[in-house]
Design a protein around this motif. Sequence first.
Motif, mmCIF file in Angstrom:
data_model
loop_
_atom_site.group_PDB
_atom_site.id
_atom_site.type_symbol
_atom_site.label_atom_id
_atom_site.label_comp_id
_atom_site.label_asym_id
_atom_site.label_seq_id
_atom_site.Cartn_x
_atom_site.Cartn_y
_atom_site.Cartn_z
ATOM 1 N N ARG A 154 42.864 26.100 33.409
ATOM 2 C CA ARG A 154 42.218 26.995 32.455
ATOM 3 C C ARG A 154 40.762 27.242 32.849
ATOM 4 O O ARG A 154 40.294 28.380 32.926
ATOM 5 C CB ARG A 154 42.316 26.291 31.100
ATOM 6 C CG ARG A 154 41.692 26.930 29.930
ATOM 7 C CD ARG A 154 42.536 28.078 29.443
ATOM 8 N NE ARG A 154 41.656 29.135 28.989
ATOM 9 C CZ ARG A 154 40.869 29.013 27.921
ATOM 10 N NH1 ARG A 154 40.884 27.932 27.179
ATOM 11 N NH2 ARG A 154 40.066 30.000 27.571
ATOM 12 N N THR A 155 40.050 26.146 33.122
ATOM 13 C CA THR A 155 38.636 26.231 33.478
ATOM 14 C C THR A 155 38.457 27.071 34.739
ATOM 15 O O THR A 155 37.531 27.868 34.846
ATOM 16 C CB THR A 155 38.081 24.817 33.724
ATOM 17 O OG1 THR A 155 38.622 23.965 32.729
ATOM 18 C CG2 THR A 155 36.584 24.779 33.665
ATOM 19 N N LEU A 156 39.381 26.881 35.685
ATOM 20 C CA LEU A 156 39.283 27.594 36.951
ATOM 21 C C LEU A 156 39.519 29.099 36.767
ATOM 22 O O LEU A 156 38.809 29.941 37.311
ATOM 23 C CB LEU A 156 40.327 27.015 37.910
ATOM 24 C CG LEU A 156 40.354 27.599 39.317
ATOM 25 C CD1 LEU A 156 39.135 27.142 40.085
ATOM 26 C CD2 LEU A 156 41.625 27.164 40.041
ATOM 27 N N TYR A 157 40.525 29.433 35.939
ATOM 28 C CA TYR A 157 41.005 30.801 35.786
ATOM 29 C C TYR A 157 40.098 31.595 34.834
ATOM 30 O O TYR A 157 39.994 32.813 34.919
ATOM 31 C CB TYR A 157 42.438 30.733 35.242
ATOM 32 C CG TYR A 157 43.285 31.987 35.337
ATOM 33 C CD1 TYR A 157 42.738 33.222 35.673
ATOM 34 C CD2 TYR A 157 44.652 31.936 35.089
ATOM 35 C CE1 TYR A 157 43.541 34.352 35.729
ATOM 36 C CE2 TYR A 157 45.454 33.060 35.154
ATOM 37 C CZ TYR A 157 44.886 34.262 35.469
ATOM 38 O OH TYR A 157 45.669 35.381 35.521
ATOM 39 N N ARG A 158 39.407 30.895 33.934
ATOM 40 C CA ARG A 158 38.667 31.507 32.844
ATOM 41 C C ARG A 158 37.724 32.654 33.259
ATOM 42 O O ARG A 158 37.678 33.689 32.605
ATOM 43 C CB ARG A 158 37.883 30.401 32.133
ATOM 44 C CG ARG A 158 37.528 30.719 30.720
ATOM 45 C CD ARG A 158 37.030 29.462 30.021
ATOM 46 N NE ARG A 158 36.567 29.816 28.691
ATOM 47 C CZ ARG A 158 35.334 30.243 28.432
ATOM 48 N NH1 ARG A 158 34.451 30.328 29.406
ATOM 49 N NH2 ARG A 158 35.000 30.592 27.211
ATOM 50 N N PRO A 159 36.959 32.500 34.380
ATOM 51 C CA PRO A 159 36.005 33.559 34.746
ATOM 52 C C PRO A 159 36.652 34.924 34.962
ATOM 53 O O PRO A 159 35.969 35.941 34.888
ATOM 54 C CB PRO A 159 35.396 33.053 36.051
ATOM 55 C CG PRO A 159 35.609 31.599 36.048
ATOM 56 C CD PRO A 159 36.867 31.346 35.286
ATOM 57 N N TYR A 234 44.798 38.886 30.611
ATOM 58 C CA TYR A 234 44.939 38.364 29.245
ATOM 59 C C TYR A 234 45.013 36.832 29.243
ATOM 60 O O TYR A 234 44.385 36.174 28.412
ATOM 61 C CB TYR A 234 46.195 38.939 28.587
ATOM 62 C CG TYR A 234 46.525 38.289 27.259
ATOM 63 C CD1 TYR A 234 45.830 38.645 26.115
ATOM 64 C CD2 TYR A 234 47.495 37.281 27.176
ATOM 65 C CE1 TYR A 234 46.103 38.027 24.904
ATOM 66 C CE2 TYR A 234 47.765 36.664 25.961
ATOM 67 C CZ TYR A 234 47.063 37.041 24.844
ATOM 68 O OH TYR A 234 47.326 36.418 23.653
ATOM 69 N N VAL A 235 45.772 36.288 30.184
ATOM 70 C CA VAL A 235 46.005 34.830 30.197
ATOM 71 C C VAL A 235 44.705 34.021 30.232
ATOM 72 O O VAL A 235 44.560 33.068 29.475
ATOM 73 C CB VAL A 235 46.961 34.449 31.349
ATOM 74 C CG1 VAL A 235 46.965 32.947 31.581
ATOM 75 C CG2 VAL A 235 48.369 34.939 31.041
ATOM 76 N N PRO A 236 43.718 34.379 31.060
ATOM 77 C CA PRO A 236 42.506 33.552 31.069
ATOM 78 C C PRO A 236 41.669 33.668 29.792
ATOM 79 O O PRO A 236 40.781 32.859 29.582
ATOM 80 C CB PRO A 236 41.722 34.078 32.272
ATOM 81 C CG PRO A 236 42.236 35.435 32.510
ATOM 82 C CD PRO A 236 43.669 35.398 32.125
ATOM 83 N N ARG A 237 41.936 34.639 28.922
ATOM 84 C CA ARG A 237 41.113 34.784 27.733
ATOM 85 C C ARG A 237 41.295 33.605 26.789
ATOM 86 O O ARG A 237 40.350 32.921 26.446
ATOM 87 C CB ARG A 237 41.420 36.081 26.995
ATOM 88 C CG ARG A 237 40.562 36.192 25.746
ATOM 89 C CD ARG A 237 40.514 37.578 25.181
ATOM 90 N NE ARG A 237 41.553 37.752 24.173
ATOM 91 C CZ ARG A 237 41.647 38.838 23.421
ATOM 92 N NH1 ARG A 237 40.817 39.828 23.587
ATOM 93 N NH2 ARG A 237 42.610 38.932 22.535
ATOM 94 N N LEU A 238 42.527 33.357 26.359
ATOM 95 C CA LEU A 238 42.754 32.246 25.439
ATOM 96 C C LEU A 238 43.591 31.154 26.098
ATOM 97 O O LEU A 238 43.816 30.106 25.522
ATOM 98 C CB LEU A 238 43.444 32.740 24.165
ATOM 99 C CG LEU A 238 42.616 33.714 23.321
ATOM 100 C CD1 LEU A 238 43.437 34.268 22.179
ATOM 101 C CD2 LEU A 238 41.379 33.035 22.782
ATOM 102 N N GLY A 239 44.070 31.413 27.301
ATOM 103 C CA GLY A 239 44.836 30.393 28.027
ATOM 104 C C GLY A 239 46.155 30.045 27.377
ATOM 105 O O GLY A 239 46.688 28.977 27.620
ATOM 106 N N SER A 240 46.681 30.939 26.538
ATOM 107 C CA SER A 240 47.925 30.583 25.862
ATOM 108 C C SER A 240 48.745 31.817 25.536
ATOM 109 O O SER A 240 48.248 32.935 25.554
ATOM 110 C CB SER A 240 47.615 29.834 24.570
ATOM 111 O OG SER A 240 46.981 30.702 23.671
ATOM 112 N N ALA A 241 50.009 31.585 25.253
ATOM 113 C CA ALA A 241 50.900 32.658 24.813
ATOM 114 C C ALA A 241 51.868 32.074 23.810
ATOM 115 O O ALA A 241 52.252 30.912 23.918
ATOM 116 C CB ALA A 241 51.677 33.220 26.004
ATOM 117 N N SER A 242 52.247 32.870 22.809
ATOM 118 C CA SER A 242 53.194 32.388 21.810
ATOM 119 C C SER A 242 54.021 33.561 21.340
ATOM 120 O O SER A 242 53.856 34.685 21.811
ATOM 121 C CB SER A 242 52.446 31.770 20.631
ATOM 122 O OG SER A 242 51.801 32.787 19.908
#
Lengths: 323, 306
Positions: A154-159, A234-242
């Motif tokens: 997550r930390t890596l992808y976030r930027p 989208y994925v790096p924004r909140l790091g989650s999907a539901s």
Amino acid sequence: MKRINFHVLGPLVALVLLILLGWFLNPAFLAPANITNVLARSAFIGLIAVGMTFVITSGGLDLSVGSMAAFLAGITIMAINALAPYTGVNWGTVLLGMGVALFGGLLAGTINGTLITKARIEPFIVTLGTMGIFRSLVTWLADGGTLSLTSDMRTLYRPVYYSGIGWITWPIITFAVVAILGELMMRHTRFGRYVEAIGSNDRVARYSAVNVNRIKLMTYMLLGALVGLAVIIYVPRLGSASGSTGIGWELEAIASVIIGGTALKGGTGRVWGTVVGVLILSLIDNILNLTSLVSPYLNGAIQGVIIVLAVVLQREKRTAGER
Amino acid sequence: MVGVSGGAVLAQGGEKKVIGISIPSATHGFMGGLNWHAQETIKRLNTTYPHIEFVLSTAGDASKQVNDIEDMIATRNIDALVVLPFESEPLTAPVKSVKEAGKWVTVVDRGLSEEGIEDLYVAGDNTAFGRVAGDYFKAHLKSGAKIVILRGIPTTLDNERVEAFEKAIDGSGIEILDKQHGNWNRDDAFKVMQDYLTKFPQIDAVWAADDDMALGVLEAISASKREKEMWVIGGAGMKEIVKRIMDKDPQLPVDVTYPPALISSAIEMTVLNFESDAPMSGRFIIGSRLITPENAAKFYFPDSPF
């Protein structure tokens, strides 16, 4: 001539008026941070809406894109989490995840397109079906909960969502590049001309030796790939999907396309108009949040009024122009 | 409809009973947790009471749920119904006819629109959910502090919570800057919080009122680099949040429970009605408790999806 110009510029005028209204109501509206927020948020719907412009212009429709985005986000997260122990916490793993999203999108688009062109089922029905399928799949994969990236990935992808060149973050850059390429594709390529030709009359297009099925399939593949691209940012924004990811995105994308001046029955497509449509919708949301002008219960109503109004105005201008 | 059979009938000498359970499907984090707890409870009770058969069905909307209940009566011959109504109004008449057919009825969480139908009512405490959070704000903020609220989906349940919260902080001098709907959704909460951060230069605390929303809020705060200025209180008891409370995250000091495991209480009590002489009818309201770093371990279910 003057009338037609105004018709084309209608959405732009509305956008400018909205910006002035926002600025008047709250000067913080034009602060760089707010502009970054709004543009970056618009990028998901924006990318999807650019693809949707091609599908709608060709006379098709895709209701599955919101569910597809949720599903792709789910498998991307699962793929990255599964790969990380083997490939390590590095950009290689992130790139593989991005590959899953893009390839998955392309595949999902191909499935929709094939069912529509080969099995000859109405686009509305096919994508209504796949909408339910993708939504259930992501809920099932998440076991009814939420799929989340491991914190180091997550930390890596976030930027990818939050940084960029100064205040112009990567989602904004991606959206701009795709919008420009989309406009060029619609206006200046054979593909774009075929898409418009099929949308205005597919029998004539067929007699003119256009491979109608192939072009139609390609519009759904393009849309699928763009949904994949939207998922990548989208994925790096909140790091989650539901199961609740991307609900209503399909309708927002379709609304943006229509506000932008593309006809729902096909034939004329305007990618830059779609971009303006996307911005109008997200600005309304932003302005309502920033000002508390009306009860938040009514936010949806105001958006609805503006969507209908935009289309009504264009219809009237169009008939005026044609007369 | 999923049938979870008890296998050997009459193994313990008890009379064979069929219990129907109808709940909303797992489309939101909380409902995912509720589904998980329902399945775990059925598994466990099946080994204890092999002669009791459970019929579990999940519905995505109210009309599907009505169909499910009709099917349970028509084809599974249930003796009791445990139902978490998707919506109160449309479910009232169908559940009432189950009751009139002489079955035991347990209603969970959202009440029916007519009183006196159910034998047993099991629910979380929405008023306490708002009040417990409000009390914490009142105790930990000075007069003049500024807070923002994220509301859920517009429902009476959400109104009850927000009213109780506002009542609890009444007279404390805490100023509520704004309250908007984040719809119990992470993405929506992220957007609304971004706009709050643009709009208000000073925010001392956030009542996110739901753990899914709290995660979206935290992300918006960290993107604006204002983590040190404010703390956030969510609600429900999501495992990620409980974990962070256990780890003493300064941004997430506590959480307020609204346990998805309430479905377990409802199923267990319904079974006990048939298996023991203990009186089971009435109202059972599960309190909303404050999760603190000290007691967090008790609320941590790492295997649950929520």
